[in-house]
Structure formats: C-alpha cells, structure tokens
Motif scaffolding. Structure first.
Motif, PDB file in Angstrom:
ATOM      1  N   GLY A 491       0.810  -1.211   0.000  1.00 25.83           N
ATOM      2  CA  GLY A 491       0.000   0.000   0.000  1.00 25.83           C
ATOM      3  C   GLY A 491       0.841   1.258   0.000  1.00 25.83           C
ATOM      4  N   LEU A 492       1.949   1.252   0.762  1.00 32.36           N
ATOM      5  CA  LEU A 492       2.834   2.424   0.805  1.00 32.36           C
ATOM      6  C   LEU A 492       3.474   2.678  -0.561  1.00 32.36           C
ATOM      7  CD1 LEU A 492       4.248   4.654   2.423  1.00 32.36           C
ATOM      8  CD2 LEU A 492       6.008   2.979   3.052  1.00 32.36           C
ATOM      9  N   LEU A 493       3.900   1.627  -1.243  1.00 31.79           N
ATOM     10  CA  LEU A 493       4.497   1.788  -2.571  1.00 31.79           C
ATOM     11  C   LEU A 493       3.470   2.315  -3.575  1.00 31.79           C
ATOM     12  CD1 LEU A 493       6.733  -1.419  -2.820  1.00 31.79           C
ATOM     13  CD2 LEU A 493       7.484   0.948  -2.504  1.00 31.79           C
ATOM     14  N   VAL A 494       2.232   1.803  -3.486  1.00 34.78           N
ATOM     15  CA  VAL A 494       1.179   2.299  -4.370  1.00 34.78           C
ATOM     16  C   VAL A 494       0.908   3.777  -4.082  1.00 34.78           C
ATOM     17  CG1 VAL A 494      -1.259   2.069  -5.005  1.00 34.78           C
ATOM     18  CG2 VAL A 494       0.131   0.019  -4.650  1.00 34.78           C
ATOM     19  N   PHE A 495       0.883   4.140  -2.791  1.00 32.08           N
ATOM     20  CA  PHE A 495       0.679   5.539  -2.398  1.00 32.08           C
ATOM     21  C   PHE A 495       1.790   6.423  -2.958  1.00 32.08           C
ATOM     22  CE2 PHE A 495       1.204   9.158   0.452  1.00 32.08           C
ATOM     23  CZ  PHE A 495      -0.106   9.595   0.600  1.00 32.08           C
ATOM     24  N   THR A 496       3.047   5.939  -2.884  1.00 31.38           N
ATOM     25  CA  THR A 496       4.179   6.703  -3.417  1.00 31.38           C
ATOM     26  C   THR A 496       4.036   6.910  -4.920  1.00 31.38           C
ATOM     27  OG1 THR A 496       5.605   5.723  -1.719  1.00 31.38           O
ATOM     28  CG2 THR A 496       6.699   6.780  -3.579  1.00 31.38           C
ATOM     29  N   ALA A 497       3.599   5.854  -5.623  1.00 31.71           N
ATOM     30  CA  ALA A 497       3.415   5.971  -7.071  1.00 31.71           C
ATOM     31  C   ALA A 497       2.325   6.980  -7.403  1.00 31.71           C
ATOM     32  CB  ALA A 497       3.063   4.597  -7.648  1.00 31.71           C
ATOM     33  N   ILE A 498       1.236   6.978  -6.610  1.00 30.90           N
ATOM     34  CA  ILE A 498       0.153   7.935  -6.841  1.00 30.90           C
ATOM     35  C   ILE A 498       0.633   9.359  -6.578  1.00 30.90           C
ATOM     36  CG2 ILE A 498      -2.097   8.704  -5.974  1.00 30.90           C
ATOM     37  CD1 ILE A 498      -2.785   5.747  -5.546  1.00 30.90           C
ATOM     38  N   GLU A 499       1.402   9.552  -5.492  1.00 35.47           N
ATOM     39  CA  GLU A 499       1.956  10.881  -5.198  1.00 35.47           C
ATOM     40  C   GLU A 499       2.836  11.368  -6.350  1.00 35.47           C
ATOM     41  OE1 GLU A 499       2.296  13.152  -2.065  1.00 35.47           O
ATOM     42  OE2 GLU A 499       0.259  12.479  -2.443  1.00 35.47           O
ATOM     43  N   HIS A 500       3.577  10.432  -6.926  1.00 35.46           N
ATOM     44  CA  HIS A 500       4.503  10.785  -7.997  1.00 35.46           C
ATOM     45  C   HIS A 500       3.764  11.155  -9.288  1.00 35.46           C
ATOM     46  CE1 HIS A 500       8.364  10.933  -9.952  1.00 35.46           C
ATOM     47  NE2 HIS A 500       7.993  10.031 -10.861  1.00 35.46           N
ATOM     48  N   LEU A 501       2.578  10.538  -9.475  1.00 41.20           N
ATOM     49  CA  LEU A 501       1.856  10.727 -10.734  1.00 41.20           C
ATOM     50  C   LEU A 501       0.591  11.556 -10.598  1.00 41.20           C
ATOM     51  CD1 LEU A 501       2.068   7.014 -11.963  1.00 41.20           C
ATOM     52  CD2 LEU A 501       3.476   8.919 -12.763  1.00 41.20           C
ATOM     53  N   LYS A 502       0.307  12.051  -9.379  1.00 35.87           N
ATOM     54  CA  LYS A 502      -1.017  12.633  -9.142  1.00 35.87           C
ATOM     55  C   LYS A 502      -1.279  13.901  -9.964  1.00 35.87           C
ATOM     56  CE  LYS A 502      -0.027  15.504  -5.094  1.00 35.87           C
ATOM     57  NZ  LYS A 502      -0.361  15.719  -3.677  1.00 35.87           N
ATOM     58  N   ASN A 503      -0.222  14.620 -10.322  1.00 37.14           N
ATOM     59  CA  ASN A 503      -0.439  15.831 -11.103  1.00 37.14           C
ATOM     60  C   ASN A 503      -1.009  15.533 -12.492  1.00 37.14           C
ATOM     61  OD1 ASN A 503       0.482  17.491  -9.066  1.00 37.14           O
ATOM     62  ND2 ASN A 503       2.610  17.379  -9.749  1.00 37.14           N
ATOM     63  N   LYS A 504      -0.846  14.263 -12.903  1.00 37.78           N
ATOM     64  CA  LYS A 504      -1.374  13.859 -14.196  1.00 37.78           C
ATOM     65  C   LYS A 504      -2.824  13.386 -14.108  1.00 37.78           C
ATOM     66  CE  LYS A 504       3.278  12.342 -15.549  1.00 37.78           C
ATOM     67  NZ  LYS A 504       4.106  11.197 -16.024  1.00 37.78           N
ATOM     68  N   GLN A 505      -3.346  13.336 -12.869  1.00 43.01           N
ATOM     69  CA  GLN A 505      -4.695  12.833 -12.678  1.00 43.01           C
ATOM     70  C   GLN A 505      -5.662  14.000 -12.444  1.00 43.01           C
ATOM     71  OE1 GLN A 505      -5.319   9.670 -13.034  1.00 43.01           O
ATOM     72  NE2 GLN A 505      -3.155   9.085 -13.218  1.00 43.01           N
ATOM     73  N   PRO A 506      -6.948  13.840 -12.869  1.00 41.67           N
ATOM     74  CA  PRO A 506      -7.956  14.862 -12.570  1.00 41.67           C
ATOM     75  C   PRO A 506      -8.161  14.975 -11.063  1.00 41.67           C
ATOM     76  CG  PRO A 506      -8.731  13.322 -14.259  1.00 41.67           C
ATOM     77  CD  PRO A 506      -7.459  12.766 -13.710  1.00 41.67           C
ATOM     78  N   GLU A 507      -8.476  16.177 -10.601  1.00 41.57           N
ATOM     79  CA  GLU A 507      -8.631  16.445  -9.166  1.00 41.57           C
ATOM     80  C   GLU A 507      -9.647  15.518  -8.522  1.00 41.57           C
ATOM     81  OE1 GLU A 507      -7.718  18.184  -5.648  1.00 41.57           O
ATOM     82  OE2 GLU A 507      -6.815  18.775  -7.561  1.00 41.57           O
TER      83      GLU A 507
END
Length: 807
Positions: A491-507
């Motif tokens: 879960g922590l690794l998935v969270f890190t990946a989301i943090e890294h890519l979140k600017n590419k995702q809609p709000e």
C-alpha cells in the motif's frame, strides 16, 4: 532512475524466489502487464521498454545469485570442532555466561572444521578464559556447543558462539586510516567520560554500541528514540543542517561589494556545500559504515552535488541511487532490517516534506503580509516549524511502525513528541560538539568541552530514562502474521506511485486513488484485529526450547500469565513473552532451584513485572534474595488456584515427604502441579525421580492428564512404570538439550510412553498447545513455522500458509 529500481527489484526477487519461486514469477508477470498497459500509449514504445525491464531485473537477479554466499547455519555447527582465523572486533560483551569467561566478537577471515571442510561464516563469538586484544589476528581452535541454539518463536539470531580451547596471536590487523582514528577515539572517550555518557557518545560518534546498558537501550526503545543509538540518516542530516548553516553565516556579514564579486563565480550555498563535504566524509570514516550511514552519506553527497551544479530536489531519484549503490556493494543488504527501516523512513519523510513544500508555495501569497509584521512573522515561523517537524516525525513513525512492531513488539506512543524535542537537542548540540571535539583531538591531541559535554549528555540521558518510566509511553504489540507487513508496504508503494503521478490525474479522481493504497495498507490490520478479538479465550501453553533445561509459559483463560521454570538464562522466556506482547508475569512457578530450571529467575525479575513467585519452599542451590522472598509463595500438596476457565492443583511436595537419599535430593522435592482447562489437563513434574514418582503414584486417578511434561528430561532415574500408568497421557513433552551428554531421553522412559504422541524440544523446538472450544487440543511446533527453501509446489504452498500464520 527506473533502471535502478528494476535492478533492485531483480535482486529482491532472487531472495524471494528461494521460498516462493512460482509466486515470484506470477508477481513479475503481473508487474510487467501493469507496466505494459500504463507506461506508454504508443504500442511501439511498450515492447522495448518491457525488454529494458526484463534485462535490468534479470541483471539484478543473476548478480545477486553470483555474489550470494550462503552462511553455515547454527544447526550445522552444533557439536563441531572448529579452526578459525579471525580478527577480534569487540571488547568483552555482556552475556549469560557466568564466572571469568570472556565473550568477544570475531570477524572471520577463514574457518574450517577438524576434517578440513570449509565453513562459511562472517562473524562468530568466542568464549574464552581471558580477554584478547582488540584488532589482533588470532588463530583459534575450539568447539561449538552441542546445544548452541534455540528454536523458539522470534528467537534472536546472534552470531554462533564457540568455546576457545587454544588461541595464538599471529599478527596485527592492519587497519586503514579511518579505522585507526576510530580505535584511538574509542579508547579516549571511554577513559575520559563517565561510563553511561561515554557509551552513548561512542554510539553516535563511532557507532560502537557494545557498552550501552540494557536499561539505556530499553529507555530509547520505549521513547521511540532507538534510531539515535545507531548512526543513521538522522545523524548525517542534522549534522549537515548545522554545518551548512554555520558555513553560510559569514556571507551575511560580508561587505556587499565583495559578496557581489564573489557570487559572480560561486554562490554562498555552493561554498557551504564544498566546506561541508569533508566533515561529512570524516564522520562516515570514523563511523561503523552501517547501511543507514552509507545511505545518508550518498544522499547528502548527491544533494551537495546538485547545489554545486545549480540543481536541487529530486529526492526520490537520490534515494533510488543510494539504494542501488548499496545493493550493488552488498545485495543481501536488502534483507537487513537497518536497510529496510532506513529507506522506509526516508521515503515517508520525503513524501511528507514534499507535501509541506507544495503547501508553502501555495501559501506564499498569504504570508507576504505577515512578513511586514514582526510578531506575526515570528508566530507564523514557529507554527510552521512545529507543524512541519511534527508532520515529518509522524510520517517516519507511521511508516516504520509496522516493521518495528513486527520485530521488536512495541509501539511508542510518544515517539513524535520525543523526536520533536529530544532529537534536536542531541542532533544540534551534542552531536556537533562531540564531533568537533573529536576532530580537534585527532588533529591536535586536544579534546575540549569534556566536563560540559559529559554533564549535558548525562542530563539528556536522565531525561529520556525518566520519560521512559511514564505510564502508557508505549504499547506492547503481540506477534502478527508477516502478510500484514507485505500488504502495508505494498500500500505504501502504491501511495508513493500515486503521489509521484497525481499531477497527471484529474482532481476528482485523486481521492478515489488514495483510497486504494490506504485500503491495501490498513484494512488487513483491522480484519486481523477483529478476528483476534472474536477468537474464543482458552488455555494455551508453550513449552520453550531452552536446551538442557525446562521452561514453559501458560496463558490462562482469564489472561493471567504463569511462567513455569526459566531455563538457565531466562533469555528465551523473555524473548517469547515480548513476542506475545506480555509485560506482566502473574506467577513465576519454580519447580526447584537448580540452575537449569531457575537460572533465569533474576533476569525475568529485572525485566518483567513479576507479581508472585511459587515454589516448594526449599532453598536449594540458588540463594533466595530479598527481592524473591518478598514475592515468594510456598505451595503444598492439595493447594488449589482457580480462575475463570481453569484450575491449578498442587500434587507435590508435602511437609512429611522425605527421601532415603543421603545427599540433598532437590529433584524429588520438585513442585508438581496440574493445570486443568475446560476439558483437558497438563501435568508439570519438574525433575521428580523414582522415589517421588512412587509417592505420587498413590494419588492414582488424580494424576491422570492429557499432556505430561516428562520428568527430568526423560532420564532413566525418572522411569517409574506405575507413575506413567496413572498419568496415562495422550501427549508427552520432553524438554531436552540437543546431543546432551546425559543421553536423555532414555530408552526406558521412551518405552513407557509407547502409544503416546511424543514431542521433543531438541527435535521440534518450542511446542505449543491450545485448548479449543470443542475440547480438542491443537498442537503446533516451532519447526513447522519456519520458512524453508521451496523445491516444489507443495513446499511453496506450505511457505504461503506460513505468511498468514502466527504462534
């Protein structure tokens, strides 16, 4: 940076595949599919990228395989004679060995047995009659104990210990420049500061931890400051902040014209970076070169390099490069707990710091007004500092908490507070002072600040010990299945990946994305906790592997804990109690006072809250000190202790019992009692021999028990047929040392147990029994809980089941 991650993944896959070869292939296939469908929209770019992943992952796998050297296991060493060439790497270590013996660490150069077979060992402990000089090369002849290791849940795996029969000094170890400085510094600090202060200062200066007392270690554990005792990223980070800030001060007072001319060529930050680097290198050199310190040095070096070339940030890339370099140097570092804790902590701190940085950028406009107001700006600065420090401390604590709880079985409730207050005191005051003084000593043979530093250090240590005595500073955490660690850090690794890519995702989609990793990480803990709460309570007894001795722990239906005998040292009992999250012992029942049954009494009294001590009232070979007498309760035949769901009946001894033996026969006066649960009974017999067994046989059906702890390790002198006839056990437990010199258990005893299921601690390790609600008994052995190298699908399936199991 991705290629470094794939190399690390391949290295991790090598160690994982030893136990889960088919699962490893499945996980890798899923990983490649996810990359294939996500990484690029163009199909023409996906295939080459997948090829890159496979190539670098395979490189990591085969590199780890080529460099891996399996170590000779303790079970393979027991009873073997050994010849060792090695370097003494420590002063005398504290140990349970009594008398004048000296225990020291040895870094092994080469080792073999008497038949010339090479042994693969990195480190050993030598037990000798005299203390040997540190940093000297010796040639040893010795022998390992026939019973040199214990097989219990969560046993500490210290380096194997051998008994020195002869040793010859064959030369001086030729240490490098930094090693010579380290040795010189260790000697000076030990002789110039008080014992408690010097032990702590050495741990944060050179990484020498052997002088730390158990009390100091425990206080730092309870307060969540254990990381300070090992040189880690926190030390390098704090030292860097202090030095970098100090070296930038002169530029504030430099004449403007000179500053303007200087900054044409170089910035103040670049000058500070250049001046800071040698001091950090010096600290790394005199430290123990632990994984956290190497990681921190690499990261800070890259940060300083970024300043020099005008770039900064990219902390995740820097962390990846640091991990890659360490894995390249030593692939098995991935399995090291310090590696895992260090990188997880920095990962969580980095995520928290990145969020804080983005908040600062967003709030920059609103804070410009406050800068015109001194009071408002001061309050804003203090609030931001406290909030940021607390958030970072909470992030590091939350990220490492499951791993700490799994290995050390506690969770510090005040860790964020102590790290907020005490860590800066140590990092900004004590650490720079001791390193500055050390540098002065090594360069000019002058060590300033000794009295001031000694007193201040003792004050800080006293404060930490006082805080550790507060109520509710920590929670004892019982063991839990390793699958919970896997899900949490997935879960922590998935969270890190989301943090890294979140600017590419809609709000709007970000909240849903964050729910996925949080569910993976947290939900399994809630499910497991719910299952444990709903689990029906009953009688549970574990017979521990303590070698040629006895020890057992009974967990009763009303949550009372009874320890029956302690073994020779009490360490194995203490480790098991911590593993179970237990801090209170309601009753310590000692069958008799011989060392193999009562030798660990003092250890348990000093490390746990013991309410009562039960005994037979006979003083025996060990002295009953005041600490014991104040809690001592003598038990006689027919005494009864009852509670919800159990009954304890004492069967032996009684006042008029005597033996015909001319010698002081402690064995036959052993405390014998029976614990009965809802439908099953467990008979504990100490070391009673034939005379006591004949007397006990008069009780006939009162002896009848489902489970018998076989008397006196199954010796011939305890093989009285009528006694076993009346006990008539379904299951027998023999607590006995491996390859013991007495020949226990004897054939006569084993023949009397014909038709009875027999469990032995020398074969099975610890043996656990749990009374189920339907009256059946569930039996488990520690050997069944061990992960084994999987050669086929059946063995891998067994390992997968162990992921979900806990003792």
């Amino acid at each position: 940076m991705d290629i470094f991650l794939y190399f690390i993944y391949g290295t991790a896959l090598f160690f994982f595949s030893a136990f889960f070869p088919y699962t490893g292939l499945l996980v890798s296939a899923v990983f490649l599919l996810l990359i294939f469908f996500h990484k690029y929209k163009s199909a023409s770019l996906k295939i080459p990228y997948i090829a890159v992943i496979i190539i670098f992952s395979a490189s990591g796998f085969f590199y780890a395989k080529a460099t891996y050297s399996p170590q000779t296991t303790p079970s393979e060493l027991q009873g073997r004679a050994i010849e060792v060439k090695g370097v003494i790497k420590s002063e005398r270590l504290s140990s349970s060995y009594r008398g004048t013996s000296f225990l020291q660490n040895i870094s092994v150069i080469e080792a073999s047995d008497n038949d010339g077979e090479k042994l693969f060992l990195k480190e050993l402990r030598a037990l000798n009659e005299k203390q040997l000089d540190k940093e000297k090369i010796h040639y040893f002849k010795g022998r390992f104990s026939k019973d040199g290791y214990s097989l219990n849940p969560d046993s500490n795996n210290y380096p194997p210990t051998f008994y020195v029969q002869s040793s010859v000094e064959i030369g001086n170890f030729n240490p490098g420049f930094f090693e010579r400085m380290r040795t010189r510094l260790n000697s000076f600090i030990r002789s110039s500061f008080s014992d408690e202060s010097s032990a702590f200062l050495l741990s944060i200066t050179t990484g020498e931890r052997i002088f730390l007392t158990s009390g100091t270690r425990n206080a730092f554990n309870v307060t969540g400051l254990a990381h300070i005792l090992s040189i880690s990223g926190a030390h390098f980070g704090l030292l860097f902040v202090v030095l970098f800030g100090l070296f930038k001060i002169p530029f504030r007072y430099m004449p403007y014209k000179l500053l303007a001319r200087l900054t044409i060529y170089v910035s103040p930050s670049q000058v500070a970076a250049i001046m800071t680097a040698p001091f950090l290198l010096f600290y790394l050199g005199i430290s123990s070169l632990s994984i956290p310190s190497i990681r921190a040095f690499i990261m800070i070096t890259f940060f300083l390099a970024g300043l020099l070339i005008g770039r900064k940030g990219f902390w995740l890339n820097t962390l990846t490069i640091a991990a890659f370099i360490i894995v390249l140097i030593s692939p098995d570092a991935l399995t090291d707990l310090s590696f895992q804790l260090s990188f997880i902590a920095v990962l969580c701190i980095g995520i928290a710091a990145e969020r804080l940085r983005k908040e600062e950028v967003q709030n920059d406009m609103t804070e410009r007004y406050a800068k015109d107001n001194f009071l408002a700006s001061s309050v804003s600065f203090i609030f931001k500092y406290l909030r940021g420090s607390l958030l970072i401390s909470l992030a590091a604590t939350a990220g490492t908490a499951p791993l700490v709880a799994y290995h050390f079985h506690y969770f510090s409730l005040i860790s964020p507070l102590t790290n907020l207050v005490i860590t800066p005191l140590i990092g900004f005051l004590i650490l720079p002072a001791i390193l500055f003084s050390s540098l002065m000593y090594l360069a000019f043979d002058f060590f300033p600040l000794i009295p001031l530093l000694d007193k201040f250090t003792l004050s800080i240590l006293g404060l930490i010990e006082n805080i550790a005595r507060w109520n509710y500073t920590d929670i004892k955490v019982p063991a839990f299945p390793i699958i919970l660690l896997i899900t949490f850090y997935t879960g922590l690794l998935v969270f890190t990946a989301i943090e890294h890519l979140k600017n590419k995702q809609p709000e709007k989609s970000r909240i849903l994305l964050y729910a996925i990793p949080l569910s993976i990480a947290i939900l399994p803990f809630f499910i497991y906790t719910g299952i444990k709460i709903a689990e029906p309570k009953g009688l549970s007894i574990t017979y521990l592997d303590v070698g040629q001795g006895d020890a057992a722990v009974a967990e009763l239906a009303d949550d009372r804990i009874i320890v029956i005998d302690t073994g020779k040292s009490g360490y194995q009992v203490g480790e098991y109690l911590r593993y179970r999250g237990i801090r209170n012992i309601d009753a310590l029942a000692i069958s008799h006072m011989e060392s193999d049954h009562a030798g660990g009494m003092e250890y348990l009294l000093n490390n746990f809250n013991v309410i009562e001590i039960w005994g037979n009232g006979i003083k025996g070979s060990l002295n009953l000190q005041e600490q014991i007498l104040s809690k001592y309760r003598r038990l006689h035949r027919a005494d009864v202790v009852e509670g919800n769901g159990y009954k304890i009946l004492v069967l032996h001894p009684y006042d008029k019992f005597y033996t015909s033996s001319s010698k002081d026969d402690e064995n036959n006066y052993s405390l014998v009692f029976k614990i009965t649960g809802y439908q099953n009974s467990f008979l504990f017999t100490g070391d009673v021999e034939r005379e006591a067994q004949e007397d006990l046989a008069n009780l006939k059906h009162h002896l009848n028990s489902n489970v018998l702890k076989v008397p006196h390790h199954g010796s011939k002198s305890s093989a009285y047929e009528n006694f076993y006839h009346f006990v008539s056990p379904q299951i027998a437990v023999i607590s006995v040392g491996r390859k013991n010199p007495h020949g226990h258990p004897h054939e006569d005893t084993l023949s009397m147990l014909s038709g009875t299921a027999i469990y032995r601690t020398d074969i099975d390790g610890a043996i656990g029994f749990r009374e189920m609600p339907d009256g059946s008994i569930k039996v488990k052995t520690c050997r069944e809980f061990q992960f084994t190298a999987a050669q086929n699908q059946t063995q891998e399936l067994s390992n997968l089941k162990r992921l979900f199991s806990v003792w």
